[in-house]
Design a protein around this motif. Sequence first.
Motif, PDB file in Angstrom:
ATOM      1  N   PHE A   1      15.957  50.523  31.664  1.00  0.00           N
ATOM      2  CA  PHE A   1      16.400  49.221  31.184  1.00  0.00           C
ATOM      3  C   PHE A   1      17.777  48.864  31.690  1.00  0.00           C
ATOM      4  CE2 PHE A   1      17.698  52.141  27.818  1.00  0.00           C
ATOM      5  CZ  PHE A   1      18.998  51.740  27.525  1.00  0.00           C
ATOM      6  N   ILE A   2      18.003  47.570  31.714  1.00  0.00           N
ATOM      7  CA  ILE A   2      19.302  47.019  32.097  1.00  0.00           C
ATOM      8  C   ILE A   2      19.656  45.935  31.095  1.00  0.00           C
ATOM      9  CG2 ILE A   2      20.521  45.581  33.782  1.00  0.00           C
ATOM     10  CD1 ILE A   2      19.167  47.033  35.993  1.00  0.00           C
ATOM     11  N   ILE A   3      20.910  45.944  30.679  1.00  0.00           N
ATOM     12  CA  ILE A   3      21.467  44.856  29.870  1.00  0.00           C
ATOM     13  C   ILE A   3      22.457  44.138  30.768  1.00  0.00           C
ATOM     14  CG2 ILE A   3      22.898  44.281  27.883  1.00  0.00           C
ATOM     15  CD1 ILE A   3      21.789  46.840  26.567  1.00  0.00           C
ATOM     16  N   THR A   4      22.378  42.825  30.807  1.00  0.00           N
ATOM     17  CA  THR A   4      23.302  42.053  31.632  1.00  0.00           C
ATOM     18  C   THR A   4      24.364  41.400  30.755  1.00  0.00           C
ATOM     19  OG1 THR A   4      21.976  40.036  31.511  1.00  0.00           O
ATOM     20  CG2 THR A   4      21.514  41.539  33.322  1.00  0.00           C
ATOM     21  N   ALA A   5      25.536  41.264  31.317  1.00  0.00           N
ATOM     22  CA  ALA A   5      26.645  40.587  30.637  1.00  0.00           C
ATOM     23  C   ALA A   5      27.514  39.936  31.714  1.00  0.00           C
ATOM     24  CB  ALA A   5      27.456  41.588  29.824  1.00  0.00           C
ATOM     25  N   THR A   6      28.474  39.162  31.268  1.00  0.00           N
ATOM     26  CA  THR A   6      29.398  38.521  32.201  1.00  0.00           C
ATOM     27  C   THR A   6      30.801  39.049  31.947  1.00  0.00           C
ATOM     28  OG1 THR A   6      28.066  36.507  32.202  1.00  0.00           O
ATOM     29  CG2 THR A   6      30.334  36.302  32.986  1.00  0.00           C
ATOM     30  N   ASP A   7      31.477  39.457  32.998  1.00  0.00           N
ATOM     31  CA  ASP A   7      32.860  39.890  32.901  1.00  0.00           C
ATOM     32  C   ASP A   7      33.714  38.653  32.634  1.00  0.00           C
ATOM     33  OD1 ASP A   7      35.629  40.375  33.797  1.00  0.00           O
ATOM     34  OD2 ASP A   7      34.847  42.319  34.467  1.00  0.00           O
ATOM     35  N   CYS A   8      34.399  38.628  31.491  1.00  0.00           N
ATOM     36  CA  CYS A   8      35.174  37.451  31.085  1.00  0.00           C
ATOM     37  C   CYS A   8      36.331  37.139  32.019  1.00  0.00           C
ATOM     38  CB  CYS A   8      35.706  37.640  29.666  1.00  0.00           C
ATOM     39  SG  CYS A   8      34.426  37.668  28.422  1.00  0.00           S
ATOM     40  N   GLU A   9      36.847  38.139  32.703  1.00  0.00           N
ATOM     41  CA  GLU A   9      37.983  37.915  33.593  1.00  0.00           C
ATOM     42  C   GLU A   9      37.558  37.450  34.974  1.00  0.00           C
ATOM     43  OE1 GLU A   9      40.419  41.401  33.548  1.00  0.00           O
ATOM     44  OE2 GLU A   9      40.828  41.222  31.393  1.00  0.00           O
ATOM     45  N   THR A  10      36.448  37.964  35.485  1.00  0.00           N
ATOM     46  CA  THR A  10      36.040  37.622  36.852  1.00  0.00           C
ATOM     47  C   THR A  10      34.887  36.632  36.913  1.00  0.00           C
ATOM     48  OG1 THR A  10      34.415  39.399  37.009  1.00  0.00           O
ATOM     49  CG2 THR A  10      36.703  39.942  37.609  1.00  0.00           C
ATOM     50  N   GLY A  11      34.121  36.537  35.828  1.00  0.00           N
ATOM     51  CA  GLY A  11      32.934  35.684  35.829  1.00  0.00           C
ATOM     52  C   GLY A  11      31.742  36.316  36.526  1.00  0.00           C
ATOM     53  N   LEU A  12      31.913  37.555  36.979  1.00  0.00           N
ATOM     54  CA  LEU A  12      30.836  38.253  37.691  1.00  0.00           C
ATOM     55  C   LEU A  12      29.919  38.982  36.709  1.00  0.00           C
ATOM     56  CD1 LEU A  12      32.956  39.736  40.620  1.00  0.00           C
ATOM     57  CD2 LEU A  12      31.400  37.764  40.696  1.00  0.00           C
ATOM     58  N   PRO A  13      28.678  39.204  37.111  1.00  0.00           N
ATOM     59  CA  PRO A  13      27.774  39.941  36.222  1.00  0.00           C
ATOM     60  C   PRO A  13      28.150  41.418  36.133  1.00  0.00           C
ATOM     61  CG  PRO A  13      26.701  39.477  38.317  1.00  0.00           C
ATOM     62  CD  PRO A  13      28.025  38.770  38.345  1.00  0.00           C
ATOM     63  N   VAL A  14      27.879  41.982  34.958  1.00  0.00           N
ATOM     64  CA  VAL A  14      28.066  43.404  34.703  1.00  0.00           C
ATOM     65  C   VAL A  14      26.729  43.923  34.194  1.00  0.00           C
ATOM     66  CG1 VAL A  14      29.348  45.133  33.395  1.00  0.00           C
ATOM     67  CG2 VAL A  14      30.478  43.019  34.084  1.00  0.00           C
ATOM     68  N   TYR A  15      26.336  45.097  34.648  1.00  0.00           N
ATOM     69  CA  TYR A  15      25.036  45.655  34.270  1.00  0.00           C
ATOM     70  C   TYR A  15      25.229  46.987  33.557  1.00  0.00           C
ATOM     71  CZ  TYR A  15      23.663  42.216  37.722  1.00  0.00           C
ATOM     72  OH  TYR A  15      23.506  41.041  38.418  1.00  0.00           O
ATOM     73  N   PHE A  16      24.545  47.147  32.450  1.00  0.00           N
ATOM     74  CA  PHE A  16      24.614  48.381  31.683  1.00  0.00           C
ATOM     75  C   PHE A  16      23.232  49.011  31.661  1.00  0.00           C
ATOM     76  CE2 PHE A  16      27.821  45.542  30.049  1.00  0.00           C
ATOM     77  CZ  PHE A  16      28.952  46.352  29.999  1.00  0.00           C
ATOM     78  N   GLN A  17      23.180  50.310  31.881  1.00  0.00           N
ATOM     79  CA  GLN A  17      21.941  51.064  31.799  1.00  0.00           C
ATOM     80  C   GLN A  17      22.082  52.115  30.721  1.00  0.00           C
ATOM     81  OE1 GLN A  17      21.314  52.467  35.807  1.00  0.00           O
ATOM     82  NE2 GLN A  17      20.302  50.572  36.382  1.00  0.00           N
ATOM     83  N   LYS A  18      20.999  52.793  30.442  1.00  0.00           N
ATOM     84  CA  LYS A  18      20.985  53.768  29.357  1.00  0.00           C
ATOM     85  C   LYS A  18      22.115  54.785  29.486  1.00  0.00           C
ATOM     86  CE  LYS A  18      17.228  56.146  29.005  1.00  0.00           C
ATOM     87  NZ  LYS A  18      15.974  56.804  28.625  1.00  0.00           N
ATOM     88  N   ASN A  19      22.401  55.231  30.678  1.00  0.00           N
ATOM     89  CA  ASN A  19      23.413  56.271  30.847  1.00  0.00           C
ATOM     90  C   ASN A  19      24.846  55.787  30.706  1.00  0.00           C
ATOM     91  OD1 ASN A  19      23.408  54.812  33.184  1.00  0.00           O
ATOM     92  ND2 ASN A  19      23.450  56.558  34.555  1.00  0.00           N
ATOM     93  N   ASN A  20      25.067  54.465  30.696  1.00  0.00           N
ATOM     94  CA  ASN A  20      26.451  54.009  30.559  1.00  0.00           C
ATOM     95  C   ASN A  20      26.654  52.979  29.457  1.00  0.00           C
ATOM     96  OD1 ASN A  20      25.429  51.650  31.660  1.00  0.00           O
ATOM     97  ND2 ASN A  20      26.784  51.621  33.414  1.00  0.00           N
ATOM     98  N   MET A  21      25.643  52.716  28.637  1.00  0.00           N
ATOM     99  CA  MET A  21      25.807  51.675  27.624  1.00  0.00           C
ATOM    100  C   MET A  21      26.481  52.137  26.350  1.00  0.00           C
ATOM    101  SD  MET A  21      21.986  51.145  26.085  1.00  0.00           S
ATOM    102  CE  MET A  21      22.394  50.541  24.482  1.00  0.00           C
ATOM    103  N   LEU A  22      26.514  53.442  26.104  1.00  0.00           N
ATOM    104  CA  LEU A  22      27.037  53.937  24.836  1.00  0.00           C
ATOM    105  C   LEU A  22      28.436  54.519  24.951  1.00  0.00           C
ATOM    106  CD1 LEU A  22      23.758  55.577  23.559  1.00  0.00           C
ATOM    107  CD2 LEU A  22      24.698  53.353  22.941  1.00  0.00           C
ATOM    108  N   LYS A  23      29.064  54.354  26.062  1.00  0.00           N
ATOM    109  CA  LYS A  23      30.404  54.924  26.276  1.00  0.00           C
ATOM    110  C   LYS A  23      31.465  54.067  25.621  1.00  0.00           C
ATOM    111  CE  LYS A  23      29.185  57.281  30.482  1.00  0.00           C
ATOM    112  NZ  LYS A  23      29.385  57.428  31.884  1.00  0.00           N
TER     113      LYS A  23
END
Length: 133
Positions: free
Chosen positions: A111-133
């Motif tokens: 799975f992937i969760i998408t978000a937007t970086d508030c400072e750059t406006g670029l997309p950020v992607y989170f996967q299972k291995n990095n979403m809980l950090k």
Amino acid sequence: MIQGALILEGGAMRSVYAAGILDILLENNIEFSYVIGSSAGALVKANYMAKHIGRSIRINVLHSNDSNYFGLKQFIRSKGDIFNFNYLYYTPINDLYPYDMDLLQKTKQQFIITATDCETGLPVYFQKNNMLK
């Protein structure tokens, strides 16, 4: 498991419709190998992947009039946030409808969760291995 992707858009309360569809998929043991969600779509996706039938609907419907969760009082109290995400993710919502994080971590679905970086406006992607950090 279906070898394909399920993509869920955001849209606040619009996710209630998607949650109903996901509950039907769960009731029929239909899983996709890859699941992507953004915003509210990521929330209902997480319930789908942890096999929590009805959890999204219960939270959004039964608590939609709860001023601690959503509404004008919450907006005024927080000075600009119509949703109280701390209430949604922690107590009492999580006490009422516990989330099985272990099951989410054990799923073979990607799975992937998408978000937007508030400072750059670029997309950020989170996967299972990095979403809980």
